[in-house]
Write a protein that holds these residues in place. Structure first.
Motif, PDB file in Angstrom:
ATOM      1  N   UNK A  67       6.553   1.641   6.525  1.00  0.00           N
ATOM      2  CA  UNK A  67       7.026   1.310   5.183  1.00  0.00           C
ATOM      3  C   UNK A  67       7.007   2.574   4.341  1.00  0.00           C
ATOM      4  N   UNK A  68       8.103   2.780   3.643  1.00  0.00           N
ATOM      5  CA  UNK A  68       8.285   3.970   2.825  1.00  0.00           C
ATOM      6  C   UNK A  68       7.755   3.731   1.411  1.00  0.00           C
ATOM      7  N   UNK A  69       7.506   4.797   0.654  1.00  0.00           N
ATOM      8  CA  UNK A  69       6.970   4.632  -0.710  1.00  0.00           C
ATOM      9  C   UNK A  69       7.844   3.785  -1.635  1.00  0.00           C
ATOM     10  N   UNK A  70       9.112   3.645  -1.325  1.00  0.00           N
ATOM     11  CA  UNK A  70       9.971   2.800  -2.167  1.00  0.00           C
ATOM     12  C   UNK A  70       9.926   1.334  -1.736  1.00  0.00           C
ATOM     13  N   UNK A  71       9.139   1.005  -0.681  1.00  0.00           N
ATOM     14  CA  UNK A  71       8.943  -0.381  -0.268  1.00  0.00           C
ATOM     15  C   UNK A  71       9.844  -0.854   0.859  1.00  0.00           C
ATOM     16  N   UNK A  72      10.779  -0.018   1.266  1.00  0.00           N
ATOM     17  CA  UNK A  72      11.662  -0.423   2.359  1.00  0.00           C
ATOM     18  C   UNK A  72      11.020  -0.064   3.696  1.00  0.00           C
ATOM     19  N   UNK A  73      11.553  -0.666   4.751  1.00  0.00           N
ATOM     20  CA  UNK A  73      11.048  -0.386   6.088  1.00  0.00           C
ATOM     21  C   UNK A  73      11.847   0.757   6.695  1.00  0.00           C
ATOM     22  N   UNK A  74      11.176   1.591   7.454  1.00  0.00           N
ATOM     23  CA  UNK A  74      11.850   2.708   8.112  1.00  0.00           C
ATOM     24  C   UNK A  74      12.623   2.275   9.344  1.00  0.00           C
ATOM     25  N   UNK A  75      12.234   1.162   9.941  1.00  0.00           N
ATOM     26  CA  UNK A  75      12.900   0.644  11.138  1.00  0.00           C
ATOM     27  C   UNK A  75      12.895  -0.869  11.101  1.00  0.00           C
ATOM     28  N   UNK A  76      14.014  -1.457  11.474  1.00  0.00           N
ATOM     29  CA  UNK A  76      14.050  -2.912  11.590  1.00  0.00           C
ATOM     30  C   UNK A  76      13.817  -3.292  13.046  1.00  0.00           C
ATOM     31  N   UNK A  77      13.406  -4.541  13.245  1.00  0.00           N
ATOM     32  CA  UNK A  77      13.171  -5.009  14.606  1.00  0.00           C
ATOM     33  C   UNK A  77      12.472  -6.350  14.607  1.00  0.00           C
ATOM     34  N   UNK A 126       0.830  -1.205   0.000  1.00  0.00           N
ATOM     35  CA  UNK A 126       0.000   0.000   0.000  1.00  0.00           C
ATOM     36  C   UNK A 126       0.868   1.261   0.000  1.00  0.00           C
ATOM     37  N   UNK A 127       1.982   1.220   0.751  1.00  0.00           N
ATOM     38  CA  UNK A 127       2.900   2.366   0.756  1.00  0.00           C
ATOM     39  C   UNK A 127       3.458   2.623  -0.634  1.00  0.00           C
ATOM     40  N   UNK A 128       3.809   1.566  -1.345  1.00  0.00           N
ATOM     41  CA  UNK A 128       4.354   1.701  -2.702  1.00  0.00           C
ATOM     42  C   UNK A 128       3.275   2.215  -3.658  1.00  0.00           C
ATOM     43  N   UNK A 129       2.095   1.611  -3.595  1.00  0.00           N
ATOM     44  CA  UNK A 129       1.020   1.994  -4.524  1.00  0.00           C
ATOM     45  C   UNK A 129       0.550   3.427  -4.301  1.00  0.00           C
ATOM     46  N   UNK A 130       0.446   3.852  -3.038  1.00  0.00           N
ATOM     47  CA  UNK A 130      -0.081   5.184  -2.752  1.00  0.00           C
ATOM     48  C   UNK A 130       1.004   6.248  -2.663  1.00  0.00           C
ATOM     49  N   UNK A 131       2.274   5.813  -2.627  1.00  0.00           N
ATOM     50  CA  UNK A 131       3.372   6.775  -2.573  1.00  0.00           C
ATOM     51  C   UNK A 131       3.422   7.545  -1.263  1.00  0.00           C
ATOM     52  N   UNK A 132       3.060   6.891  -0.173  1.00  0.00           N
ATOM     53  CA  UNK A 132       3.099   7.558   1.142  1.00  0.00           C
ATOM     54  C   UNK A 132       3.512   6.568   2.216  1.00  0.00           C
ATOM     55  N   UNK A 133       3.882   7.074   3.360  1.00  0.00           N
ATOM     56  CA  UNK A 133       4.335   6.228   4.460  1.00  0.00           C
ATOM     57  C   UNK A 133       3.131   5.556   5.124  1.00  0.00           C
ATOM     58  N   UNK A 134       3.250   4.247   5.356  1.00  0.00           N
ATOM     59  CA  UNK A 134       2.226   3.491   6.070  1.00  0.00           C
ATOM     60  C   UNK A 134       2.876   2.941   7.340  1.00  0.00           C
ATOM     61  N   UNK A 135       2.245   3.187   8.467  1.00  0.00           N
ATOM     62  CA  UNK A 135       2.767   2.776   9.771  1.00  0.00           C
ATOM     63  C   UNK A 135       2.102   1.485  10.252  1.00  0.00           C
ATOM     64  N   UNK A 136       2.850   0.705  11.020  1.00  0.00           N
ATOM     65  CA  UNK A 136       2.309  -0.466  11.709  1.00  0.00           C
ATOM     66  C   UNK A 136       2.723  -0.310  13.170  1.00  0.00           C
ATOM     67  N   UNK A 137       1.726  -0.171  14.043  1.00  0.00           N
ATOM     68  CA  UNK A 137       1.982   0.043  15.458  1.00  0.00           C
ATOM     69  C   UNK A 137       1.511  -1.168  16.249  1.00  0.00           C
ATOM     70  N   UNK A 138       2.300  -1.576  17.236  1.00  0.00           N
ATOM     71  CA  UNK A 138       2.005  -2.760  18.038  1.00  0.00           C
ATOM     72  C   UNK A 138       1.673  -2.352  19.465  1.00  0.00           C
ATOM     73  N   UNK A 139       0.590  -2.913  19.989  1.00  0.00           N
ATOM     74  CA  UNK A 139       0.136  -2.646  21.354  1.00  0.00           C
ATOM     75  C   UNK A 139       0.150  -3.963  22.118  1.00  0.00           C
ATOM     76  N   UNK A 140       1.295  -4.298  22.722  1.00  0.00           N
ATOM     77  CA  UNK A 140       1.453  -5.591  23.399  1.00  0.00           C
ATOM     78  C   UNK A 140       0.470  -5.738  24.559  1.00  0.00           C
ATOM     79  N   UNK A 141       0.187  -4.660  25.252  1.00  0.00           N
ATOM     80  CA  UNK A 141      -0.714  -4.754  26.410  1.00  0.00           C
ATOM     81  C   UNK A 141      -2.143  -5.124  26.010  1.00  0.00           C
TER      82      UNK A 141
END
Length: 156
Positions: free
Chosen positions: A111-121, A57-72
Motif C-alpha cells: 500500500x502506497x502513502x496515498x492509500x492505493x495498492x501497488x499490485x492487484x490480485x 498505516x501507509x497513509x498515516x506514516x507516509x511510507x510503503x507498507x507491504x503485505x507478504x503471503x506465505x502459502x506453505x
C-alpha cells in the motif's frame, strides 16, 4: 383371514432406528460444514481488516507498507522492509494461494502513502471443502471478500 391394521412395536422400533441413523449422519455433515464456513468467514474478515490496517498505516506514516503471503506456512506478514515486520499472522485455515501483479507472479502486495495498492490480485483461503477469495484492487486499494463456495475438487 383377519387382516391387521397398523404396525407392530418391532416394526416401529426398526423404522425409528433407521431414521435416527440417517438424521445423525446428516446432522454431522451439516455441523462440520457450518463450522468450516464460520472459520473461513472469520479468517477472511481478519485478513481484510489487517489489509485495511496496512493501508491506513501507509497513509498515516507516509511510507510503503507491504503485505507478504506465505502459502506453505499458512501465514502472512505486514512489514516496512523485509527485516522490519509490523505483524505476522498464522492462519487457522489454509492459505491456498496468493497472486499479485502481472500473471499473478508475486505473493505480496503493498500500500502506497496515498492509500492505493501497488499490485492487484487475489488470495484464496480454503477450509474443509469450501473456498473464499479476497480481491485487492489497485484503484483505491479496495479489499473485497467474495462468496464462500464449495470446492470443485475437494481437499483430502
Amino acid at each position: 383371514m383377519k387382516s391387521r391394521a397398523g404396525v407392530t412395536l418391532l416394526e416401529l422400533t426398526i423404522a425409528l432406528a433407521i431414521f435416527s441413523i440417517i438424521a445423525g449422519v446428516i446432522l454431522v455433515e451439516l455441523t462440520s460444514d457450518a463450522a468450516d464456513r464460520r472459520a473461513l468467514q472469520n479468517a477472511a474478515v481478519r485478513l481484510q481488516a489487517d489489509m485495511r490496517y496496512a493501508q491506513r498505516r501507509a497513509v498515516m506514516e507516509g511510507r510503503i507498507i507491504y503485505v507478504n503471503f506465505y502459502a506453505e506456512y499458512n501465514r502472512y506478514s505486514i512489514y516496512y522492509e523485509v527485516f522490519d515486520p509490523i505483524r505476522t499472522v498464522d492462519m487457522d485455515v489454509n492459505l491456498f494461494s496468493a497472486g499479485f501483479g502481472p500473471h499473478n507472479a508475486w505473493n505480496e502486495t503493498h500500500f502506497l502513502p496515498r492509500g492505493t495498492s501497488g499490485r492487484s490480485g487475489t488470495i484464496a483461503l480454503r477450509n474443509g471443502n469450501l473456498e473464499v477469495q479476497i480481491t485487492v484492487l489497485i484503484s483505491g486499494g479496495q479489499v473485497r471478500i467474495g462468496d464462500i463456495l464449495p470446492l470443485t475438487t475437494p481437499l483430502n
